[in-house]
Design a protein around this motif. Structure first.
Motif, mmCIF file in Angstrom:
data_model
loop_
_atom_site.group_PDB
_atom_site.id
_atom_site.type_symbol
_atom_site.label_atom_id
_atom_site.label_comp_id
_atom_site.label_asym_id
_atom_site.label_seq_id
_atom_site.Cartn_x
_atom_site.Cartn_y
_atom_site.Cartn_z
ATOM 1 N N LEU A 159 0.826 -1.203 0.000
ATOM 2 C CA LEU A 159 0.000 0.000 0.000
ATOM 3 C C LEU A 159 0.860 1.253 0.000
ATOM 4 C CD1 LEU A 159 -2.752 1.440 0.245
ATOM 5 C CD2 LEU A 159 -2.595 1.126 2.731
ATOM 6 N N VAL B 103 -8.736 -1.075 -0.311
ATOM 7 C CA VAL B 103 -8.071 -1.826 0.758
ATOM 8 C C VAL B 103 -9.120 -2.607 1.526
ATOM 9 C CG1 VAL B 103 -6.688 -1.658 2.854
ATOM 10 C CG2 VAL B 103 -6.240 -0.104 0.937
ATOM 11 N N ILE C 247 -7.708 6.335 -0.987
ATOM 12 C CA ILE C 247 -7.649 4.981 -0.429
ATOM 13 C C ILE C 247 -9.068 4.636 -0.008
ATOM 14 C CG2 ILE C 247 -6.732 3.523 1.401
ATOM 15 C CD1 ILE C 247 -4.282 5.336 1.477
#
Length: 511
Positions: free
Chosen positions: A19, A32, A310
């Protein structure tokens, strides 16, 4: 084992390394999954620590309670003062009716402008809003020092224009008073109100004073006066409103839930705003249009997508389809069983137990070591996270993993997120013994009601004691005792002479 060790364990995971190496750039997105408990906040804090001051992070939560959860978790994981909340307006109009909320919005924007915040937490609704505050923070702020020249009439007019209330005696934030050449001001961001004395048009002295005794306490070098709201635009000035995202640098990293939760909340706000504006205009109020106060949801989502994002996937099928999946899992249930807890922490995996305060740490340490042949290997420390999680060992021979537990999960208690008052007002209730059933009280968010005593409620398999407040129409508000700092005894100008009329009860959920 201090909390940095928790971030070290997260950073040791291959998923975190991937990540970090693939952080999205402008307009890019990475999803994620596999984040349980408060591991989402731990990953965000670890990223902020690893990246350093080079990137600014913004967490966009779908609701205010979830934003407060993020804030409380991050405050335990990030250096103090580097994380802040920008809450949405509680009403649908231009001016925020609750001064605590208004103050937090102004304080956060001021700190944001100074570069003091590394991680900002906000909501989908706040992202949607358009407000004059960003402009006002530069054009309407005042800095007052001894020796400055200020005409009393101009100073008073400015304070009223940016939302301060002129009162005979300053007793609350966003108020000012004038007595001859003495001006008392209590503004957002002030630890204590200030008292300035004018000699002609010159500020001859500047001192802080105690709001309860009204006595001067110490000299003040600077009085920074921040606007309560944007204030009216000048005759030759175009009235501009902007979104909070307009203040973010282009390489801001946004952390937000995946899926359509943000869109749903923005659309709900957009629809409800129109309804409230129609009602306000029927009452004769000069309410701005919905387009002036809010972005369209599609426009807000496009502005959000312009940043690197994200996206946190929910558990289930969405997790397996994520770009990066963390191998985290929730800890075993303890269910108040100290013997089970002892066996668990003795299994060889390092265990970190987070407690709300030092007293809880000491008590749990006594329970773990009671009749034990050797000291418990669990590390206890003060810290507040919403939920625990397990970081498994990696292929690195030095990695042994980490189990993170919270005392409120161990004992099946409600997590206590304490958000203390930012500003002093009247004398708070020190004890419920100071109240009698039937007394008038004021709740920080809901206004004047009648105190009806203490009751017990069964919430999610635990018992919670609440103070009951009755509002207009018989509606009742249950305030957990750990939020009792939100309540004050009602005070009126005629208190003490027996002639003060009873106050009008507020409607629960109204202004």
């Amino acid at each position: 084992m201090p909390l940095p060790a928790l971030l070290d364990a997260v950073e040791s995971l291959p998923a975190f390394v991937r990540l970090y190496n693939d952080l999205p750039g402008l307009g890019a997105r990475i999803s994620v999954g596999g984040l349980v408990g408060s591991s989402d906040a731990a990953v965000a804090a670890a990223l902020a620590r690893r990246v350093g001051a080079n990137r600014f992070f913004v967490v966009v939560a779908e609701s205010l309670p979830e934003a407060e959860r993020w804030l409380a978790d991050l405050e335990s994981l990030i250096d103090e003062g580097e994380v802040a909340l920008y809450p949405p307006r509680e009403g649908f109009g231009e001016v925020e009716p609750h001064l605590e909320v208004a103050g937090e919005r102004v304080d956060t924007l001021e700190r944001l402008g100074k570069g003091e915040i590394r991680v900002l937490v906000t909501t989908a609704r706040a992202w949607l809003e358009r407000t004059r505050l960003p402009r006002a923070m530069t054009s309407a702020r005042l800095e007052l020092r001894v020796g400055d020249l200020r005409r009393l009439e101009d100073l008073s007019a400015h304070l009223e224009a940016v939302g301060f209330e002129r009162v005979p005696l300053v007793e609350d934030v966003a108020q000012f008073s004038v007595r001859g050449g003495i001006v008392d001001i209590y503004g957002f961001g002030m630890a204590n109100p200030v008292r300035l004395e004018l000699w002609g048009d010159e500020i001859a002295s500047l001192r802080h004073f105690d709001i309860l005794t009204q006595r001067s306490t110490r000299e003040a070098e600077l009085a920074l006066i921040l606007p309560v709201h944007g204030g009216p635009a000048a005759d030759d000035e175009v009235e501009e409103r902007g979104a909070v995202a307009d203040l973010f640098p282009p390489d801001t990293m946004v952390i937000a839930p995946a899926g359509g939760m943000l869109r749903d909340d923005m659309q709900r706000t957009w629809d409800e705003a129109n309804h409230h504006i129609i009602i306000a205009r029927r009452r004769g109020e000069d309410a701005p249009s919905r387009e002036e106060l809010y972005q369209k949801p599609d426009d807000a989502l496009r502005s959000l997508a312009a940043f690197g994002t994200i996206a946190i996937a929910e558990s289930g099928a969405a997790t397996s389809a994520a770009d990066v999946v963390f191998p985290l899992r929730p800890p075993d249930d303890i269910d108040r069983d100290i013997r089970r807890l002892r066996r668990l922490v003795d299994d060889g995996m390092p265990t970190l137990i987070l407690c709300d305060n030092r007293g809880q740490c000491d008590r749990l340490d006594e329970l773990l070591n009671e009749d034990a042949r050797a000291p418990s290997p669990a590390a206890l420390t003060v810290g507040v996270l919403d939920g625990g999680f397990i970081v498994p060992p990696t292929s690195d021979a030095r990695s042994v993993g980490l189990r993170v537990l919270t005392d409120h999960q161990i004992f099946r208690r409600e997590r206590r997120i304490r958000r203390h008052r930012r500003y002093a007002t009247g004398m708070p209730i020190e004890s419920l013994n100071a109240l009698k059933q039937g007394d008038y009280v004021v709740h920080l968010e809901h206004g004047v009601g009648i105190y009806r005593g203490i009751e017990q409620m069964f919430v999610q398999q635990s018992t919670v004691e609440v103070a009951v407040i009755e509002y207009e129409g018989g509606d009742r508000l249950n305030v957990p005792l750990y939020r009792i700092d939100q309540i004050e005894r009602y005070r009126a100008a005629g208190d003490g002479d027996g002639d003060a009329p009873p106050p009008r009860l507020h409607k629960l959920g109204g202004k």
